[in-house]
Design a protein around this motif. Structure first.
Motif, PDB file in Angstrom:
ATOM      1  N   ARG A  74       0.838  -1.206   0.000  1.00  0.00           N
ATOM      2  CA  ARG A  74       0.000   0.000   0.000  1.00  0.00           C
ATOM      3  C   ARG A  74       0.871   1.255   0.000  1.00  0.00           C
ATOM      4  O   ARG A  74       0.615   2.217  -0.743  1.00  0.00           O
ATOM      5  CB  ARG A  74      -0.903  -0.021   1.236  1.00  0.00           C
ATOM      6  N   GLU A  75       1.922   1.235   0.809  1.00  0.00           N
ATOM      7  CA  GLU A  75       2.794   2.414   0.896  1.00  0.00           C
ATOM      8  C   GLU A  75       3.602   2.605  -0.386  1.00  0.00           C
ATOM      9  O   GLU A  75       3.829   3.734  -0.833  1.00  0.00           O
ATOM     10  CB  GLU A  75       3.710   2.292   2.107  1.00  0.00           C
ATOM     11  N   ASP A 103      -5.197  -2.749   1.845  1.00  0.00           N
ATOM     12  CA  ASP A 103      -4.020  -3.365   1.219  1.00  0.00           C
ATOM     13  C   ASP A 103      -4.396  -4.822   0.959  1.00  0.00           C
ATOM     14  O   ASP A 103      -4.535  -5.586   1.910  1.00  0.00           O
ATOM     15  CB  ASP A 103      -2.828  -3.271   2.180  1.00  0.00           C
ATOM     16  N   PRO A 104      -4.699  -5.225  -0.274  1.00  0.00           N
ATOM     17  CA  PRO A 104      -4.202  -4.674  -1.539  1.00  0.00           C
ATOM     18  C   PRO A 104      -5.165  -3.789  -2.327  1.00  0.00           C
ATOM     19  O   PRO A 104      -4.871  -3.467  -3.492  1.00  0.00           O
ATOM     20  CB  PRO A 104      -3.911  -5.943  -2.340  1.00  0.00           C
ATOM     21  N   GLN A 120      -3.630  -0.887  -4.191  1.00  0.00           N
ATOM     22  CA  GLN A 120      -2.814  -1.180  -5.365  1.00  0.00           C
ATOM     23  C   GLN A 120      -3.656  -1.292  -6.631  1.00  0.00           C
ATOM     24  O   GLN A 120      -3.134  -1.142  -7.740  1.00  0.00           O
ATOM     25  CB  GLN A 120      -2.008  -2.468  -5.158  1.00  0.00           C
ATOM     26  N   ALA A 134       6.150  -5.219  -1.230  1.00  0.00           N
ATOM     27  CA  ALA A 134       5.645  -5.252   0.145  1.00  0.00           C
ATOM     28  C   ALA A 134       6.693  -5.876   1.047  1.00  0.00           C
ATOM     29  O   ALA A 134       7.488  -5.173   1.674  1.00  0.00           O
ATOM     30  CB  ALA A 134       4.320  -6.013   0.193  1.00  0.00           C
TER      31      ALA A 134
END
Length: 423
Positions: free
Chosen positions: A11-12, A290-291, A294, A365
Motif C-alpha cells: 500500500r505504501e 491493502d491490496p 494497489q 511489500a
C-alpha cells in the motif's frame, strides 16, 4: 513540497508511486519503507509505531504533508501528535480511528444508528463465549476485538472450530491485547466488496469499488490472509448498490460519528457483504486497504495531494475527483506457506525485465536488499498490478506479469478477478 509516507507495505509503495505523479511533490520520505520504496523515494529507518521519532523527523526535515499508511499509528494517536505541532497529516484522529481499532465500538455505533451489519454479541469471558457458540451453532464468526493485522477474524464452519477460535484469541492470546474481548456474530452470505471513501467529516465521496480476495487459496478456500489480490471497479457494486451504500452506510456513518462528537477526516473503508443488491457492513477500516489501494490508486486521475489537503482543510466539496475509464487487477505474490509459516531471504528475479516489457506496476511489500540482491522479507511479497480495457484483458496482463517474476516457493491465487468475469 516534502511528503512523508508512514508504513512499509505494498500500500505504501503504491502511495509513493501515486504521490510521485503529483505536481506539488518534490521529495518523498518513507518510514520505514521497503526495497521498492527505496528505489523511488528516501527510506527512513523509523518504525511506523515509533511516533516520537516520526514527529522529530517530520519537524527536522520540515515535512509539509504526512500520509499514514497502516492503522496502528492512527489508533495510537499520531494525527493529534502532529497537529499539535502544526504539522499537516492525512488521516483520522485517535477517537475516529476507533472505528477500526475497536470492533466493539464500531458494532455498537452501527447498532445505535441502524447501519446494516451482522447481529453480534460481545464477550470478555471465554466460558460465556463458548456457551453462546454452543447455543447458536455454526457457521459463526469470531473476531478479536482490537487490531490484529487483518488476521483476527475467523469464520468457523463448525462449533468446534468456533470454540477453538475463542481459545486461540482469549486464552493463547495469539493477537495479544486485541483478544481481551471477542465479538461473535452471525455469518453474512453474498459477495464481498470494498468501498473506500474520501471524507472531510462533512462531505463523503466514494472511490471506485473494489474486491479483495482474503482467502489464501483459489475458490476462497484456506485461511484468511491480509489479502491475496484485488481488482477495481467491482461489478457487484452496481449503481443501485452504490447508491444504497451512500444512503444506508456512508452518509449515516459520518452523521453517526458527528452525533457522537467525532470529526472523521481521511479515508473511510467499508468492507461490505452484498446479497440481493443489499449491502451490509462486515467491517470498517480507517485507511487505504491493502491490496485494494494497489488496484484503486492507479485508476485515480485527480492529484492525491489536492484531495488530501482539501480533506485536511474541510473543503472536499471543492475538489472534483476523476477516474480513468479502465480496469485494474492486482495479484499478490506471497511466500510459500503464508499466512501460517514461511521462509524469507529468497532471491526475487524478473521484476526489472518485466516492467521494461509491459505497462505493469509491481508494488513491493515484503522485500529487502541483501548483498545487492532483492529478496523476500515477509508473507506478502509483491503486488503485480495491470491496467487494461475490461476484466479479461486486464486479468491476462496481470498474470503474464506474474509469470515473468520468480522466487523460490512463490505462491499466488490464480483466480483473481474471476468473479468480475462471471458477472
Amino acid at each position: 513540497m516534502k511528503v512523508l509516507v508512514i508504513g512499509s507495505g505494498g500500500r505504501e509503495d503504491a502511495l509513493v508511486w501515486k504521490l510521485k505523479e503529483s505536481q506539488y511533490v518534490d521529495d518523498i520520505f518513507v518510514a520505514p519503507g521497503n526495497a521498492g520504496t527505496e528505489e523511488s523515494a528516501n527510506n527512513v529507518d523509523i518504525k511506523s509505531n515509533d511516533l516520537d521519532n516520526l514527529l522529530k523527523f517530520a519537524q527536522d526535515e520540515e515535512i509539509d504533508l504526512t500520509f499514514v499508511g497502516p492503522e496502528a499509528p492512527l489508533v495510537a494517536g499520531i494525527v493529534e501528535l502532529f497537529e499539535e505541532e502544526g504539522l499537516k497529516i492525512f488521516g483520522p484522529n485517535q477517537e475516529a480511528a476507533q472505528l477500526e481499532g475497536s470492533k466493539v465500538f464500531s458494532k455498537d455505533l452501527m447498532k445505535k444508528y441502524d447501519i446494516p451489519t451482522a447481529n453480534y454479541e460481545v464477550f470478555t469471558d471465554q466460558e460465556e463465549a463458548i456457551n453462546y457458540i454452543k447455543e447458536e451453532g455454526a457457521p459463526i464468526v469470531v473476531k478479536a476485538e482490537g487490531l490484529a493485522a487483518g488476521k483476527g477474524v475467523i469464520v468457523a464452519e463448525t462449533k468446534e472450530e468456533a470454540i477453538e477460535a475463542v481459545k486461540t484469541i482469549m486464552v493463547e492470546q495469539k493477537f495479544g491485547e486485541a483478544g481481551e474481548r471477542v465479538v461473535i456474530e452471525e455469518v453474512l452470505t453474498g459477495e464481498e466488496a470494498t468501498v473506500l471513501a474520501f471524507t472531510d467529516g462533512q462531505e463523503i465521496v466514494a472511490m471506485l469499488p473494489s474486491q479483495d480476495h482474503k482467502a489464501a487459496y483459489d475458490n476462497d478456500e484456506g485461511p484468511n490472509t491480509g489479502g491475496m489480490g484485488a481488482y477495481a471497479p467491482a461489478p457487484v457494486v452496481t449503481d443501485e448498490v452504490l447508491q444504497k451504500t451512500y444512503d444506508q452506510i456512508l452518509i449515516p456513518t459520518i452523521e453517526a460519528l458527528q452525533a457522537e462528537g467525532i470529526n472523521f477526516k481521511g479515508i473511510l473503508y467499508s468492507g461490505l457483504m452484498i446479497e440481493d443488491r443489499e449491502p451490509k457492513v462486515l467491517e470498517y477500516n480507517v485507511r487505504f486497504g491493502d491490496p485494494e489501494a494497489q488496484a484503486v490508486l492507479p485508476l485515480l486521475k485527480t492529484d492525491l495531494v489536492e484531495i488530501a489537503e482539501a480533506i485536511i482543510d474541510e473543503k472536499l466539496e471543492e475538489v472534483e475527483i476523476e477516474w480513468l475509464n479502465k480496469t485494474a487487477v492486482c495479484v499478490v505474490m506471497a511466500s510459500g506457506g503464508y499466512p501460517i509459516e514461511y521462509e524469507t531471504g529468497k532471491e526475487i528475479q524478473g521484476i526489472a525485465e518485466m516492467i521494461k516489457e509491459s505497462n505493469i506496476n509491481v508494488f513491493q511489500a515484503g522485500t529487502a536488499k541483501e548483498d545487492g540482491k532483492l529478496v523476500t522479507a515477509g508473507g506478502r511479497v509483491l503486488g503485480v498490478t495491470a491496467l487494461g480495457d475490461g476484466y479479461e484483458d486486464t486479468i491476462q496482463k496481470a498474470y503474464e506479469g506474474v509469470e515473468k517474476i520468480n522466487f523460490e516457493d512463490a505462491h499466488y491465487r490464480e483466480d483473481i478477478g474471476q468473479k468480475a468475469l462471471n458477472k
